[in-house]
Write a protein that holds these residues in place. Structure first.
Motif, mmCIF file in Angstrom:
data_model
loop_
_atom_site.group_PDB
_atom_site.id
_atom_site.type_symbol
_atom_site.label_atom_id
_atom_site.label_comp_id
_atom_site.label_asym_id
_atom_site.label_seq_id
_atom_site.Cartn_x
_atom_site.Cartn_y
_atom_site.Cartn_z
ATOM 1 N N LEU A 51 0.831 -1.204 0.000
ATOM 2 C CA LEU A 51 0.000 0.000 0.000
ATOM 3 C C LEU A 51 0.866 1.255 0.000
ATOM 4 O O LEU A 51 0.572 2.230 -0.704
ATOM 5 N N ALA A 52 1.945 1.234 0.793
ATOM 6 C CA ALA A 52 2.843 2.390 0.843
ATOM 7 C C ALA A 52 3.485 2.629 -0.519
ATOM 8 O O ALA A 52 3.619 3.777 -0.964
ATOM 9 N N SER A 53 3.874 1.553 -1.189
ATOM 10 C CA SER A 53 4.470 1.689 -2.517
ATOM 11 C C SER A 53 3.482 2.303 -3.496
ATOM 12 O O SER A 53 3.856 3.149 -4.324
ATOM 13 N N VAL B 6 -15.961 -11.283 3.518
ATOM 14 C CA VAL B 6 -17.141 -12.066 3.905
ATOM 15 C C VAL B 6 -16.788 -13.200 4.848
ATOM 16 O O VAL B 6 -17.535 -13.508 5.787
ATOM 17 N N THR B 7 -15.651 -13.842 4.617
ATOM 18 C CA THR B 7 -15.277 -15.003 5.434
ATOM 19 C C THR B 7 -14.484 -14.632 6.681
ATOM 20 O O THR B 7 -14.119 -15.519 7.455
ATOM 21 N N ASN B 8 -14.218 -13.370 6.880
ATOM 22 C CA ASN B 8 -13.387 -12.955 8.012
ATOM 23 C C ASN B 8 -14.239 -12.809 9.275
ATOM 24 O O ASN B 8 -14.393 -11.716 9.831
ATOM 25 N N TYR B 9 -14.792 -13.937 9.721
ATOM 26 C CA TYR B 9 -15.660 -13.882 10.903
ATOM 27 C C TYR B 9 -14.878 -13.555 12.167
ATOM 28 O O TYR B 9 -15.458 -13.091 13.159
ATOM 29 N N LYS B 10 -13.566 -13.781 12.135
ATOM 30 C CA LYS B 10 -12.745 -13.417 13.289
ATOM 31 C C LYS B 10 -12.387 -11.935 13.298
ATOM 32 O O LYS B 10 -11.831 -11.436 14.276
ATOM 33 N N GLN B 11 -12.685 -11.258 12.185
ATOM 34 C CA GLN B 11 -12.387 -9.830 12.042
ATOM 35 C C GLN B 11 -10.898 -9.555 12.254
ATOM 36 O O GLN B 11 -10.498 -8.608 12.923
ATOM 37 N N VAL B 12 -10.086 -10.394 11.630
ATOM 38 C CA VAL B 12 -8.636 -10.233 11.730
ATOM 39 C C VAL B 12 -8.207 -9.007 10.940
ATOM 40 O O VAL B 12 -8.524 -8.875 9.760
ATOM 41 N N HIS B 13 -7.493 -8.124 11.603
ATOM 42 C CA HIS B 13 -7.089 -6.878 10.953
ATOM 43 C C HIS B 13 -6.256 -7.152 9.705
ATOM 44 O O HIS B 13 -6.420 -6.487 8.674
ATOM 45 N N GLU B 14 -5.336 -8.098 9.797
ATOM 46 C CA GLU B 14 -4.450 -8.379 8.674
ATOM 47 C C GLU B 14 -5.227 -8.857 7.455
ATOM 48 O O GLU B 14 -4.820 -8.598 6.312
ATOM 49 N N ILE B 15 -6.332 -9.553 7.672
ATOM 50 C CA ILE B 15 -7.134 -10.016 6.528
ATOM 51 C C ILE B 15 -7.816 -8.830 5.855
ATOM 52 O O ILE B 15 -7.891 -8.754 4.620
ATOM 53 N N TYR B 16 -8.326 -7.888 6.655
ATOM 54 C CA TYR B 16 -8.916 -6.683 6.061
ATOM 55 C C TYR B 16 -7.865 -5.894 5.273
ATOM 56 O O TYR B 16 -8.143 -5.381 4.176
ATOM 57 N N ALA C 298 -7.293 -7.585 2.067
ATOM 58 C CA ALA C 298 -8.375 -7.306 1.118
ATOM 59 C C ALA C 298 -8.190 -5.938 0.465
ATOM 60 O O ALA C 298 -8.404 -5.777 -0.742
ATOM 61 N N VAL C 299 -7.786 -4.950 1.252
ATOM 62 C CA VAL C 299 -7.520 -3.621 0.686
ATOM 63 C C VAL C 299 -6.384 -3.696 -0.327
ATOM 64 O O VAL C 299 -6.429 -3.064 -1.389
ATOM 65 N N VAL C 300 -5.361 -4.477 -0.012
ATOM 66 C CA VAL C 300 -4.240 -4.647 -0.947
ATOM 67 C C VAL C 300 -4.736 -5.213 -2.274
ATOM 68 O O VAL C 300 -4.344 -4.748 -3.354
ATOM 69 N N LEU C 301 -5.619 -6.204 -2.220
ATOM 70 C CA LEU C 301 -6.149 -6.793 -3.449
ATOM 71 C C LEU C 301 -6.915 -5.754 -4.268
ATOM 72 O O LEU C 301 -6.814 -5.723 -5.499
ATOM 73 N N VAL C 302 -7.685 -4.918 -3.587
ATOM 74 C CA VAL C 302 -8.429 -3.874 -4.307
ATOM 75 C C VAL C 302 -7.459 -2.903 -4.974
ATOM 76 O O VAL C 302 -7.628 -2.524 -6.147
ATOM 77 N N VAL C 303 -6.432 -2.492 -4.238
ATOM 78 C CA VAL C 303 -5.435 -1.577 -4.803
ATOM 79 C C VAL C 303 -4.713 -2.236 -5.976
ATOM 80 O O VAL C 303 -4.491 -1.609 -7.019
ATOM 81 N N GLN C 304 -4.375 -3.510 -5.822
ATOM 82 C CA GLN C 304 -3.689 -4.207 -6.906
ATOM 83 C C GLN C 304 -4.578 -4.376 -8.133
ATOM 84 O O GLN C 304 -4.068 -4.553 -9.246
ATOM 85 N N SER C 305 -5.872 -4.319 -7.944
ATOM 86 C CA SER C 305 -6.775 -4.464 -9.087
ATOM 87 C C SER C 305 -6.850 -3.195 -9.933
ATOM 88 O O SER C 305 -7.263 -3.252 -11.095
ATOM 89 N N LEU C 306 -6.442 -2.046 -9.384
ATOM 90 C CA LEU C 306 -6.645 -0.775 -10.081
ATOM 91 C C LEU C 306 -5.965 -0.722 -11.449
ATOM 92 O O LEU C 306 -6.584 -0.245 -12.417
#
Length: 880
Positions: free
Chosen positions: A715-717, A804-814, A817-825
């Motif tokens: 994300l920083a990059s 959707v599957t992050n029922y533990k609400q793990v910060h690293e998983i969120y 997910a943001v990284v994947l969205v950024v990589q999709s741009l």
């Protein structure tokens, strides 16, 4: 130098000060006694007594020697497979033992466990209870009814109290189970309830009180309580060494004060517990090397914090040292670069701390190593881009830019031979190029037109006739079955060049040159060391559509930013058209080579390797045509990228430290240029594809969650790349903000194209030369962004799946997910450009109408709408 050194020292001091100020210190009740009990499992490679390495008496004795000072008793979970050695050895240290009998679906082994547990209770006076099964109901290994029958059978033969270990809710849901045992062993682990560490102990005693009210008169033992020292969060519960120290100390102090019997899980970290999520290995009070994780008295601090801080500051300082070698670096420039270097140093320190603070199975170690390996060049690219921002925003202005022609005698007018290679080009376009050449304000030139591999007379005969019309200065040459691509045509042009011509000018078939081109550039050759002068490309058809305007603005960034900076170190990239070359330099460098499909850049680098000087001007002296379609735009970029990789394969030896053909600055510019362009796009695609493959492992297996030390840098990059693009465009490229935004999308859309070209270059030495379709007559073909659409879809679906599957609400998983969205741009950008082409969205009229309708809803819209509009400018001007 002194000022820069002072800036580096200041930043290092501020960095150290930030670490000092951010060091956290927590308080918790002191505890100086011994714990009531701790869990102990002697199994090294498995939690199951029938699997893994069998513990030895020596190993158990060493473990208990480390544990004994902290506790009065231990709890085991099995009575076979080596665990039967624990009670007699524990007696040597005066430790009581609550013996466990492991129960699962293997009835034969269950019987062995029960027999061994009863035997240990009968023959070891330090055994104070038997725990039949551990969370067997939670794991659905047996039913409540069957478990009760087993407990009752054991009770009939046991000399000590018998119970089972279950999570606290099982004792509420199954009161019949509580009636069957001698005492309740309730597992209360607030981490697995997602409870914040600050509320963990209060929550535990609330549950304990609830059990007391539900089972009055029954002895209740908190059979498991603990907090992990590392791993990932579970909802509001965050693991950590300091959190563990605070929670456990607070719990023990209050449990002792209340007279509550308890057992802390666990004595020693169990690195093999990878099946219990990221926190499984980290519940121990001692780490795997049998060292205490925290002190039981005094303030609670991270014992490794100062080491990590010192390493971060040291690495930041070391990474800042190259700033001292920059010539003429300003204070602001040094400040920005040193700050960036210290941030990277802090990241490196975090990687080292992560490695030292975690246990790794081979797969996890490989994943971390691969991730860091891919991120290191991204960090280098980010630093290079920050350096370019610092140089342009805060450094000295360009000094070598050929902004105006030098003063030379009026008699200096060496003959220039202008070469125009053409392959299946529209005749009218080529005739316009020749007319512009004929109008040049220079007294001594000729023009050689080489039409190659163009059998259709309708394409070449009008050009031949036009050359005859323009006069003797214009030579028409037609060659069929010519090999060597464009370089082959340029070699033919040299064969037909006048012997007295000292300079060679090269322009593409679509370029209309300004009349001052030669008059302004030729005087630079009065210096006999100058081998080449290059002016930028630009285009005269940027107003064809919004997509063409975006393309034109994207090209401008290279010519107004990168080329200007490289020119300061005599390290420009020659891009063929609009260049003038000394004929002697061309001959010395070996002429036009067909070894690559970027003969112009190949020649330019060869000239530098032979010691010639190259100059660059960012003034526009010619305007060509943009690629007709998005597909043509991609094919052109693919050719450039593949050719760039060919150049790397051909010239890499000249970049080695012991090579003296290039200066240190030239080596640096070319190495960083290739890394910044080819490396950034290729690594971006590789990381995106790896992350796509990683999504099912994280989402469905719930293991190998990428840590933030691997995701945040991505994300920083991206942020650095966007800041680099916007800042340098605002400083160097005169385009409106709207056109700059289009350039951002156009640049991002090329990621897959460049990466694919690099991959092809790694596997193949040659590709066919692909002509870029220009002139507006090209028809659209198939959808040109199919694979980008596939990858973008997978990335976005992957991000949604993770959320959707992050029922533990793990910060690293969120974050992942943001990284994947950024990589999709970049892939989304390519799809958007391809989809936009051929629709009304690619029409200025549509956007003007949309803007007009939007203005109707704004205050004073009438006055704004009636304001006179300035004509759109389709050429890009460089900021001076």
């Amino acid at each position: 130098m002194r000022t820069v050194a002072a800036v580096l020292a200041l930043v290092a001091c501020v960095h150290a000060g930030l670490w000092a100020s951010l060091r956290s210190k927590e308080t918790a009740p002191d505890f100086t006694g011994q714990l009531a009990s701790v869990s102990y499992a002697p199994f090294v490679a498995s939690r199951h007594p029938d699997w893994g390495e069998r513990p030895t008496a020596e190993q158990i004795r060493a473990d208990l020697a480390a544990i004994a000072p902290y506790t009065r008793a231990i709890r085991t979970y099995s009575s076979t497979g080596g665990a039967e050695l624990v009670p007699p050895i524990a007696a040597e240290f005066g430790l009581k033992v609550t013996v466990g009998a492991w129960i699962d679906k293997n009835k034969e082994r269950n019987e062995r466990e029960i027999r061994s547990a009863l035997d240990l209770a009968r023959h070891n006076s330090n055994v104070n209870a038997i725990v039949v099964g551990n969370e067997t109901i939670l794991r659905t290994e047996t039913s409540v009814e069957d478990l009760i029958k087993i407990i009752q059978r054991v009770k009939r033969s046991s000399p000590v109290p018998v119970t089972t270990g279950e999570i606290w809710s099982a004792w509420i849901d199954h009161p019949e189970l509580a009636s069957a045992v001698d005492f309740i062993a309730a597992h209360i682990l607030p981490y697995w309830s997602g409870t914040d560490a600050s509320k963990a102990v209060d929550s535990t005693f609330e549950i304990y009180d609830q059990l007391r009210r539900l089972h009055p008169g029954k002895r209740i033992v908190i059979g498991e309580f603990g907090w992990p020292s590392a791993g990932y969060n579970f909802r509001d519960a965050n693991p950590g060494r300091m959190e563990q120290a605070v929670v456990v100390r607070d719990f023990v102090a209050r449990a002792e004060a209340y007279g509550i019997d308890y057992n802390v899980i666990e004595a020693i970290d169990q690195p093999w517990k990878t099946a219990e999520g990221g926190v499984g290995p980290y519940w121990g009070l001692l780490d795997a090397s049998r060292q205490a994780k925290f002190a039981w008295t005094g303030a609670i601090t991270d014992p490794d914090y100062l080491k990590r801080a010192g390493l971060a500051v040291l690495l930041g300082l070391l990474l800042s040292l190259p700033i001292l070698t920059l010539s003429g670096a300003t204070t602001a420039q040094a400040l920005l670069l040193s700050t960036a270097a210290n941030l990277v140093g802090a990241w490196f320190a975090a990687i080292v701390a992560f490695w030292k603070g975690h246990y790794f199975v081979p797969g996890a170690a490989f994943a971390l190593g691969l991730g860091v390996t891919l991120l290191l060049p991204l960090a280098a690219i980010a630093l290079a881009r920050i350096e370019e921002i610092a140089a342009i925003a805060f450094g000295r202005p360009p000094r070598r830019l050929a902004a105006s022609p030098p003063l030379v005698p009026d008699t200096f007018a060496p003959k220039v031979s202008i070469h125009i290679p053409a392959y299946c080009e529209p005749p009218e376009m080529l005739k316009a190029t020749l007319d512009a050449v004929a109008a040049l304000d220079y007294p001594n030139f000729e023009c050689v037109v080489v039409i190659n591999n163009t059998p259709d007379p309708a394409l070449w005969r009008p050009v031949e006739e036009h050359c005859n019309t323009l006069g003797d200065r214009f030579k028409f040459v037609r060659v069929d079955k010519l090999s060597g691509f464009k370089a082959g045509a340029l070699r033919v042009a040299l064969e037909h060049t006048a012997s007295e011509a000292e300079l060679i000018g090269v322009i593409d078939a679509d370029y209309a040159v300004e009349k001052d081109w030669l008059k302004d550039l030729v005087p630079h050759f009065v210096d006999p060391h100058v081998g080449l002068v290059q002016s930028p490309q630009d285009h005269r058809d940027g107003d064809r559509s919004p997509l063409h305007r975006a393309m034109n603005a994207e090209y401008a960034g290279f010519f107004d930013i990168g080329m200007v900076q490289r020119n300061e170190f005599n390290a420009i990239i020659v891009h063929g058209t609009m260049c003038v070359i000394r004929r002697a330099a061309l001959d010395a460098a070996g002429g036009w080579s067909s070894e690559t499909i970027v003969e112009d850049s190949d020649l330019g680098l060869a000239l530098l390797e032979h010691g010639w000087l190259a100059h660059y001007t960012n003034r526009r002296y010619g305007f060509g045509l943009l690629p007709d379609t998005v597909e043509a735009y991609k094919k052109q970029r693919q050719r450039w990228a593949f050719g760039g990789f060919q150049l790397l394969r051909k010239h890499w030896r000249h970049l080695l430290p012991w090579s003296d053909t290039l200066t240190r600055e030239q080596k640096r510019e070319y190495a960083l240029g290739w890394l910044n362009w080819l490396g950034a796009e290729s690594i971006g695609v590789i990381v995106a594809l790896l992350n796509i493959a990683w999504v099912p492992i994280v989402a469905f297996a719930n293991i190998a969650v990428p840590d933030r030390i691997l995701t945040v840098p991505i994300l920083a990059s991206f942020v650095v790349s966007v800041a680099h693009f916007i800042a340098l465009y605002r400083l160097r490229v005169r385009v409106p903000a709207r056109q700059m935004l289009g350039a951002v999308f156009a640049a991002m859309s090329m990621q897959w194209t460049v990466a694919h070209a690099v991959g092809s270059g790694a596997l193949k030495e040659r590709l066919p030369f692909l002509r870029t379709a220009k002139g507006g007559a090209t028809r659209r073909g198939d959808f040109p962004a199919f694979w980008e659409a596939v990858i973008a879809g997978l990335l976005l679906v992957g991000a949604l799946t993770l959320v959707v599957t992050n029922y533990k609400q793990v910060h690293e998983i969120y974050i992942f997910a943001v990284v994947l969205v950024v990589q999709s741009l970049p892939f989304v950008s390519a799809v958007a450009m391809a989809a936009m082409e051929g629709t009304r969205l690619n029409s200025f009229a549509y956007w003007s109408g949309l803007e007009a309708r939007a203005l109707e809803w704004l205050p004073r819209s009438k006055a704004i709408a009636e304001a006179p509009k300035l004509p759109a400018e389709n050429r890009v001007e460089a900021a001076q």
